[in-house]
Design a protein around this motif. Structure first.
Motif, PDB file in Angstrom:
ATOM      1  N   LEU A  49       0.837  -1.196   0.000  1.00 39.97           N
ATOM      2  CA  LEU A  49       0.000   0.000   0.000  1.00 39.97           C
ATOM      3  C   LEU A  49       0.878   1.255   0.000  1.00 39.97           C
ATOM      4  CD1 LEU A  49      -2.843   1.228   0.225  1.00 39.97           C
ATOM      5  CD2 LEU A  49      -2.579   1.153   2.695  1.00 39.97           C
TER       6      LEU A  49
ATOM      7  N   ARG B  32       3.944   1.473  -1.042  1.00 43.78           N
ATOM      8  CA  ARG B  32       4.649   1.555  -2.330  1.00 43.78           C
ATOM      9  C   ARG B  32       3.740   2.149  -3.404  1.00 43.78           C
ATOM     10  NH1 ARG B  32       7.480  -4.013  -3.055  1.00 43.78           N
ATOM     11  NH2 ARG B  32       5.358  -4.599  -3.530  1.00 43.78           N
ATOM     12  N   ALA B  33       2.486   1.686  -3.443  1.00 44.62           N
ATOM     13  CA  ALA B  33       1.547   2.193  -4.444  1.00 44.62           C
ATOM     14  C   ALA B  33       1.259   3.670  -4.215  1.00 44.62           C
ATOM     15  CB  ALA B  33       0.253   1.387  -4.398  1.00 44.62           C
ATOM     16  N   LEU B  34       1.055   4.055  -2.958  1.00 41.41           N
ATOM     17  CA  LEU B  34       0.767   5.459  -2.666  1.00 41.41           C
ATOM     18  C   LEU B  34       1.970   6.348  -2.964  1.00 41.41           C
ATOM     19  CD1 LEU B  34      -1.336   5.194   0.609  1.00 41.41           C
ATOM     20  CD2 LEU B  34      -2.131   5.799  -1.675  1.00 41.41           C
TER      21      LEU B  34
ATOM     22  N   GLY C   2       4.245   5.817  -5.302  1.00 38.07           N
ATOM     23  CA  GLY C   2       4.294   5.962  -6.759  1.00 38.07           C
ATOM     24  C   GLY C   2       3.244   6.935  -7.259  1.00 38.07           C
ATOM     25  N   LEU C   3       2.064   6.836  -6.659  1.00 34.52           N
ATOM     26  CA  LEU C   3       0.967   7.730  -7.035  1.00 34.52           C
ATOM     27  C   LEU C   3       1.316   9.182  -6.715  1.00 34.52           C
ATOM     28  CD1 LEU C   3      -1.841   7.232  -8.199  1.00 34.52           C
ATOM     29  CD2 LEU C   3      -2.732   7.198  -5.877  1.00 34.52           C
TER      30      LEU C   3
ATOM     31  N   LEU D 190       4.303  10.441  -6.384  1.00 29.09           N
ATOM     32  CA  LEU D 190       5.378  10.866  -7.279  1.00 29.09           C
ATOM     33  C   LEU D 190       4.796  11.303  -8.627  1.00 29.09           C
ATOM     34  CD1 LEU D 190       8.454  11.115  -7.721  1.00 29.09           C
ATOM     35  CD2 LEU D 190       8.423   8.776  -8.575  1.00 29.09           C
TER      36      LEU D 190
ATOM     37  N   MET E  95       0.250   3.380 -11.223  1.00 30.98           N
ATOM     38  CA  MET E  95       0.274   3.065  -9.798  1.00 30.98           C
ATOM     39  C   MET E  95      -1.118   3.011  -9.189  1.00 30.98           C
ATOM     40  SD  MET E  95       3.341   2.488  -9.566  1.00 30.98           S
ATOM     41  CE  MET E  95       3.486   2.062  -7.865  1.00 30.98           C
TER      42      MET E  95
ATOM     43  N   TRP F 178       2.498  -3.307  -8.572  1.00 32.63           N
ATOM     44  CA  TRP F 178       2.582  -2.346  -7.459  1.00 32.63           C
ATOM     45  C   TRP F 178       1.339  -1.479  -7.320  1.00 32.63           C
ATOM     46  CZ3 TRP F 178       8.241  -0.024  -7.671  1.00 32.63           C
ATOM     47  CH2 TRP F 178       9.146  -1.049  -7.401  1.00 32.63           C
TER      48      TRP F 178
ATOM     49  N   PRO G 130      -4.084  -3.323  -1.593  1.00 28.49           N
ATOM     50  CA  PRO G 130      -2.893  -4.163  -1.771  1.00 28.49           C
ATOM     51  C   PRO G 130      -2.343  -4.614  -0.431  1.00 28.49           C
ATOM     52  CG  PRO G 130      -2.375  -1.863  -2.200  1.00 28.49           C
ATOM     53  CD  PRO G 130      -3.851  -1.944  -2.043  1.00 28.49           C
TER      54      PRO G 130
END
Lengths: 105, 258
Positions: A8, A10-12, A14-15, A17, B76, B199, B256
């Motif tokens: 979670l 990691r996804a946030l 990336g989002l 960024l 993402m 991801w 996730p």
């Protein structure tokens, strides 16, 4: 941090960024390009020079002026082939006034 | 729970609804990169093509923050869900694939072709040769041929160049033999978005307790993903057909890690 939260986070990350890139591109980023003025100013006539009857004055090549554009405008220019990279590395507008209606490719 | 067949029908309608967004002359926003593969030179196009923008910015030697940001946000958040449900060229391939012909499997390793296209044709060649080169990506792109060069031919009578027509003809022939050949082998945008599958916030989950290892999900997958082991892999275009199996072992989730 619990291991199950890692995906979670990691996804946030990336989002965020991606959103930062978008915000920077649209709101902050400015690039200088060379553009021809829409209506070049007429050169003042020199009264000391004799005028040749019937001979129209040659138009002087319009000097390109630096223009600061946003990245959003560059994206729009990409859709119509509106920018070109000059041999010296500078970017130059390929149109004067309003952009072309279609991509040249 | 929806059967795979019913799911496919719903997907077709959703793709058609998204087409009304991408092909909308009332919504002309060329300063915005669309998240799908759609030529911005198409007369009805509403958004800029992210791959066309990447290629142009590469030729100008300028870092494309807007395009990269758009792709990061989409990758993402939902990964390749746009490939399965929103891409107009995906819809074209899905519609042509309905013509009943024998479909062959595509070897998984060919999927790396998407990254070769991205690095060589979209980024490297424009960087070195500029936009005027005959090898500039947009001059070869079959989507550009289909969506902008052919409509231009109707208007002006000038045929697209021979290489463009050959590439498009080869692709159309491949669509009759393989499912989504462009998306799975050559699409640089699909390559980028499927990188986010692993991801992204939205992802597929395998509930091993429910799985009876019948292999039906793998057989039903139109893109030949080795399910359920390679769930969320770069081969998956997220059509979500596998989540419609009766066992319910494969599900989509927005959480996730849960």
């Amino acid at each position: 941090m619990p291991r199950r939260l890692l995906p979670l986070v990691r996804a946030l990350a990336g989002l965020l960024l991606g959103l930062a890139c978008l915000g920077y591109g649209y709101a902050v980023r400015k690039v200088t390009v060379l553009a021809e003025p829409a209506q070049p100013a007429a050169a003042p006539e020199d009264p000391s020079l004799p005028s040749i009857p019937g001979e129209p004055a040659l138009p002087s090549p319009a000097a390109k002026v630096p223009l600061v554009v946003t990245e959003g405008e560059m994206v729009r220019d990409a859709t119509v082939g509106g920018l070109a990279r000059l041999p010296d590395g500078q970017l130059a507008r390929t149109y004067v006034g309003s952009p072309a209606q279609a991509c040249p490719t | 729970m929806a059967s795979p067949r019913r799911f496919a029908r719903v997907r077709g309608w959703v793709q058609a609804a998204f087409l009304a967004i991408w092909l909308n002359p009332l919504l002309y926003l060329p300063v915005v990169c669309g998240p799908v593969y759609h030529c911005h030179a198409c007369p009805l196009s509403a958004f800029a093509c992210p791959i066309g923008v990447l290629a142009n910015f590469s030729a100008w030697h300028v870092f494309p923050f807007v395009a990269v940001g758009t792709l990061l946000v989409v990758a993402m958040s939902i990964g390749a869900l746009v490939c399965g449900w929103a891409c107009p060229f995906g819809l074209v391939q899905d519609l042509l694939a309905r013509i009943p012909t024998r479909k062959f499997r595509i070897p998984i390793w060919l999927g790396h072709g998407r990254y070769a296209v991205l690095v060589i044709l979209v980024l490297a060649l424009p960087f070195w040769l500029g936009t005027e080169s005959k090898l500039f990506f947009c001059r070869l792109c079959p989507v550009a041929t289909l969506e902008s060069a052919l409509p231009e031919t109707v208007k002006t009578g000038v045929l697209p160049s021979a290489p463009r027509l050959v590439i498009l003809a080869l692709l159309v022939a491949a669509i009759f033999l393989y499912r989504r050949p462009w998306c799975r082998v050559l699409c640089p945008l699909g390559g980028l978005l499927t990188l986010g599958n692993r991801w992204s916030l939205f992802r597929l989950r395998w509930e091993k307790a429910r799985c009876n290892h019948c292999g039906k999900c793998a057989r039903d997958c139109p893109f030949g993903v080795e399910l359920p082991e390679r769930l969320n892999s770069v081969q998956c275009l997220r059509c979500l057909e596998c989540t419609g199996e009766k066992c319910g072992a494969l599900r989509s989730t927005w959480r996730p890690g849960q």
